[in-house]
Design a protein around this motif. Structure first.
Motif, PDB file in Angstrom:
ATOM      1  N   GLU A  37      -5.341   6.343   6.458  1.00 56.23           N
ATOM      2  CA  GLU A  37      -5.751   6.319   5.053  1.00 56.23           C
ATOM      3  C   GLU A  37      -5.950   4.894   4.557  1.00 56.23           C
TER       4      GLU A  37
ATOM      5  N   TYR B 205       0.830  -1.202   0.000  1.00 54.50           N
ATOM      6  CA  TYR B 205       0.000   0.000   0.000  1.00 54.50           C
ATOM      7  C   TYR B 205       0.868   1.257   0.000  1.00 54.50           C
TER       8      TYR B 205
ATOM      9  N   MET C 257     -13.929   1.951   1.825  1.00 47.88           N
ATOM     10  CA  MET C 257     -14.405   2.415   0.531  1.00 47.88           C
ATOM     11  C   MET C 257     -14.503   1.297  -0.478  1.00 47.88           C
ATOM     12  N   SER C 258     -13.843   0.195  -0.217  1.00 51.64           N
ATOM     13  CA  SER C 258     -13.844  -0.926  -1.172  1.00 51.64           C
ATOM     14  C   SER C 258     -15.140  -1.688  -1.147  1.00 51.64           C
TER      15      SER C 258
ATOM     16  N   SER D  12      -9.207   3.691   5.844  1.00 53.46           N
ATOM     17  CA  SER D  12     -10.278   4.362   5.099  1.00 53.46           C
ATOM     18  C   SER D  12     -10.466   3.733   3.722  1.00 53.46           C
ATOM     19  N   SER D  13      -9.367   3.334   3.100  1.00 54.90           N
ATOM     20  CA  SER D  13      -9.471   2.714   1.771  1.00 54.90           C
ATOM     21  C   SER D  13     -10.189   1.374   1.846  1.00 54.90           C
TER      22      SER D  13
END
Length: 70
Positions: free
Chosen positions: A62, A44, A69-70, A65-66
């Motif tokens: 971050e 990452y 969002m997936s 957070s990713s």
């Protein structure tokens, strides 16, 4: 880690647990080594040692957070 470098280790982690987020903390790395870590181990993010705590905390936030969002 006798017998392997961080990229090899993180590549094995990716193969076994592909849903994990991998962050490489390195004291030394060539551009080729960083590219290999990103492409082979699906890293990452790569951070240089000594890292800045605030930067590491930000990257971890971050990364989480990713995931959401997936």
């Amino acid at each position: 880690m006798p017998g392997m470098d961080g990229t090899k280790f993180l590549k094995q982690v990716h193969e076994r647990w592909p849903g994990t987020i991998r962050i490489l903390l390195t004291g030394y790395a060539s551009q080729e080594a960083l590219e290999a870590a990103i492409s082979e181990a699906k890293v990452y993010c790569c951070l240089a040692k000594p890292w800045v705590d605030e930067e590491l905390i930000k990257v971890i936030g971050e990364a989480f957070s990713s995931l959401s969002m997936s």
